[in-house]
Write a protein that holds these residues in place. Sequence first.
Motif, PDB file in Angstrom:
ATOM      1  N   TRP A  26      12.719  20.942  15.485  1.00  0.00           N
ATOM      2  CA  TRP A  26      12.344  19.587  14.971  1.00  0.00           C
ATOM      3  C   TRP A  26      12.103  19.532  13.447  1.00  0.00           C
ATOM      4  N   ARG A  27      12.124  18.440  13.074  1.00  0.00           N
ATOM      5  CA  ARG A  27      11.521  18.061  11.682  1.00  0.00           C
ATOM      6  C   ARG A  27      10.239  17.171  11.850  1.00  0.00           C
ATOM      7  N   VAL A  28       9.227  17.575  11.354  1.00  0.00           N
ATOM      8  CA  VAL A  28       7.852  16.894  11.571  1.00  0.00           C
ATOM      9  C   VAL A  28       7.554  16.065  10.378  1.00  0.00           C
ATOM     10  N   VAL A  63       0.871  -1.082  -0.019  1.00  0.00           N
ATOM     11  CA  VAL A  63      -0.090   0.186  -0.078  1.00  0.00           C
ATOM     12  C   VAL A  63       0.951   1.352   0.032  1.00  0.00           C
ATOM     13  N   ARG A  64       0.600   2.141  -0.973  1.00  0.00           N
ATOM     14  CA  ARG A  64       1.562   3.345  -1.061  1.00  0.00           C
ATOM     15  C   ARG A  64       0.934   4.532  -0.355  1.00  0.00           C
ATOM     16  N   LEU A  65       1.832   4.966   0.750  1.00  0.00           N
ATOM     17  CA  LEU A  65       1.348   5.849   1.722  1.00  0.00           C
ATOM     18  C   LEU A  65       1.946   7.088   1.320  1.00  0.00           C
ATOM     19  N   ALA A  66       1.297   8.267   1.215  1.00  0.00           N
ATOM     20  CA  ALA A  66       1.907   9.673   1.058  1.00  0.00           C
ATOM     21  C   ALA A  66       2.309  10.233   2.321  1.00  0.00           C
ATOM     22  N   VAL A  67       3.624  10.585   2.403  1.00  0.00           N
ATOM     23  CA  VAL A  67       4.360  10.976   3.574  1.00  0.00           C
ATOM     24  C   VAL A  67       4.881  12.299   3.286  1.00  0.00           C
ATOM     25  N   TYR A  68       4.647  13.219   4.585  1.00  0.00           N
ATOM     26  CA  TYR A  68       5.004  14.813   4.405  1.00  0.00           C
ATOM     27  C   TYR A  68       5.922  15.028   5.484  1.00  0.00           C
ATOM     28  N   GLU A  69       7.030  16.121   5.265  1.00  0.00           N
ATOM     29  CA  GLU A  69       7.780  16.507   5.911  1.00  0.00           C
ATOM     30  C   GLU A  69       7.958  17.761   6.123  1.00  0.00           C
ATOM     31  N   TRP A  70       7.985  18.403   7.446  1.00  0.00           N
ATOM     32  CA  TRP A  70       8.408  19.932   7.480  1.00  0.00           C
ATOM     33  C   TRP A  70       9.566  19.916   8.082  1.00  0.00           C
ATOM     34  N   GLY A  71      10.501  21.171   7.835  1.00  0.00           N
ATOM     35  CA  GLY A  71      11.572  21.194   8.280  1.00  0.00           C
ATOM     36  C   GLY A  71      13.190  20.736   7.652  1.00  0.00           C
ATOM     37  N   ALA A  81      13.413  13.680  14.183  1.00  0.00           N
ATOM     38  CA  ALA A  81      11.973  13.680  13.552  1.00  0.00           C
ATOM     39  C   ALA A  81      10.934  13.620  14.731  1.00  0.00           C
ATOM     40  N   VAL A  82       9.730  14.122  14.649  1.00  0.00           N
ATOM     41  CA  VAL A  82       8.639  13.924  15.540  1.00  0.00           C
ATOM     42  C   VAL A  82       7.653  13.432  14.648  1.00  0.00           C
ATOM     43  N   LEU A  83       7.052  12.094  14.792  1.00  0.00           N
ATOM     44  CA  LEU A  83       5.954  11.490  13.906  1.00  0.00           C
ATOM     45  C   LEU A  83       4.318  11.865  14.648  1.00  0.00           C
ATOM     46  N   ALA A  84       3.816  12.380  13.635  1.00  0.00           N
ATOM     47  CA  ALA A  84       2.621  12.919  13.819  1.00  0.00           C
ATOM     48  C   ALA A  84       1.381  12.132  13.086  1.00  0.00           C
ATOM     49  N   CYS A  85       0.264  11.637  13.622  1.00  0.00           N
ATOM     50  CA  CYS A  85      -0.708  10.754  13.207  1.00  0.00           C
ATOM     51  C   CYS A  85      -2.049  11.579  13.222  1.00  0.00           C
ATOM     52  N   HIS A  86      -2.620  11.804  12.173  1.00  0.00           N
ATOM     53  CA  HIS A  86      -4.052  12.123  12.121  1.00  0.00           C
ATOM     54  C   HIS A  86      -5.130  11.751  12.404  1.00  0.00           C
ATOM     55  N   GLY A  87      -6.278  12.202  12.566  1.00  0.00           N
ATOM     56  CA  GLY A  87      -7.656  11.212  13.085  1.00  0.00           C
ATOM     57  C   GLY A  87      -8.311  11.000  11.748  1.00  0.00           C
ATOM     58  N   GLY A  88      -9.442  10.022  12.186  1.00  0.00           N
ATOM     59  CA  GLY A  88     -10.012   9.411  11.185  1.00  0.00           C
ATOM     60  C   GLY A  88     -10.940  10.278  10.237  1.00  0.00           C
ATOM     61  N   MET A  89     -10.997  10.268   8.898  1.00  0.00           N
ATOM     62  CA  MET A  89     -11.783  10.955   8.137  1.00  0.00           C
ATOM     63  C   MET A  89     -10.929  12.553   7.934  1.00  0.00           C
ATOM     64  N   ASP A  90      -9.593  12.371   7.929  1.00  0.00           N
ATOM     65  CA  ASP A  90      -8.727  13.522   8.291  1.00  0.00           C
ATOM     66  C   ASP A  90      -7.475  13.316   7.425  1.00  0.00           C
ATOM     67  N   PHE A  91      -6.838  14.377   7.312  1.00  0.00           N
ATOM     68  CA  PHE A  91      -5.655  14.383   6.560  1.00  0.00           C
ATOM     69  C   PHE A  91      -4.133  14.839   7.088  1.00  0.00           C
ATOM     70  N   ALA A  92      -3.076  14.486   6.616  1.00  0.00           N
ATOM     71  CA  ALA A  92      -1.797  15.053   7.372  1.00  0.00           C
ATOM     72  C   ALA A  92      -2.069  16.706   7.368  1.00  0.00           C
ATOM     73  N   ALA A  93      -2.858  17.303   6.497  1.00  0.00           N
ATOM     74  CA  ALA A  93      -2.699  18.743   6.509  1.00  0.00           C
ATOM     75  C   ALA A  93      -3.181  19.217   7.685  1.00  0.00           C
ATOM     76  N   THR A  94      -3.876  18.627   8.508  1.00  0.00           N
ATOM     77  CA  THR A  94      -4.289  19.050   9.795  1.00  0.00           C
ATOM     78  C   THR A  94      -3.176  19.578  10.849  1.00  0.00           C
ATOM     79  N   TRP A  95      -1.917  19.074  10.370  1.00  0.00           N
ATOM     80  CA  TRP A  95      -0.710  19.512  10.988  1.00  0.00           C
ATOM     81  C   TRP A  95      -0.171  20.818  10.561  1.00  0.00           C
TER      82      TRP A  95
END
Length: 303
Positions: free
Chosen positions: A64-66, A24-32, A38-52
């Motif tokens: 940090w790098r998120v 399964v191909r997962l889209a991964v995003y990094e800031w910094g 690194a800090v790993l951030a996990c969004h909620g259901g029905m949502d997106f990494a953009a909420t970070w």
Amino acid sequence: MSATVTYPTAQRPTRTRFVDSGGVRLAVYEWGDPHRPAVLACHGGMDFAATWDLIAPRLVDAGWRVVAWDQRGHGDSQRTALYSWEADIRDAVAVLDDLGPTPLPVIGHSKGGSMMMQLAEALPHRVSHLVNLDGLPSRRPQPDVTDHDRTRLLTADIAKWLDFRRTLAGLERKPGSLDELARRRQVMNPRLPLDWLFYLASIGATQNEDGWRWKVDPTFRPGGFGPWRPEWSMLRLAGLTMPFLGLLGLEVEMMSWGTEAADVIPFLPLGARFETLEDTGHFVHVERPDEVAGLIIELIGHR
């Protein structure tokens, strides 16, 4: 479209890549800076990494790098034939493994908060700190179930999930303008500014000839099939050994768990910090990004 829609202090990721999780191909995003811890951030259901996009730049300013990802069936990650809680955990491990063996802080919101508690319980040597943002779904904790009951729950849940999936075969999400998508989402999140939801829709939706649609698989529903029950997450909480920060918004919304502070306090691990936020709904990191980022940085430190 997302490049032309902005929101005050929100920043899009610096880099985007894809990680394979069992095909399964997962889209991964990094800031910094890619060389920072690194800090790993996990969004909620029905949502997106953009909420970070509000929290990430504040953590970047602290050195940090998120790193975040769209969960399977969400955003730009691949859709799958089946969804389950365990599959989401395996995806989280795939992203974690991609970052290397060094223990790192993890942050989760809502469903993502419960996921990160399970990840930390299963792989405590990989998690240095744990932050749970309104992801403590107690529903009044109950004792765990027997193996016999687990089997019965699994059978019932799979049957219900397949019946649900059958009704959605060939269906698509309802189209609309970005403004319409934002206003629909505001029904579930009435405390969030319409401008923020418009910004989120510009990233979390895709445009077709008949309008925009949220990039969430219509066959997905939170939890997939189990057995999984919200109260089981609270039973994991007491056994966590890493530094822990839990934040609970006290204003109940459609997407929140309805958890009360009294449900959480008896299960807090030794040395944990737990804060309740008055006049704050489920998306604590969107409503109060400066305060939430400050509390996170107090836990994980500057780099």
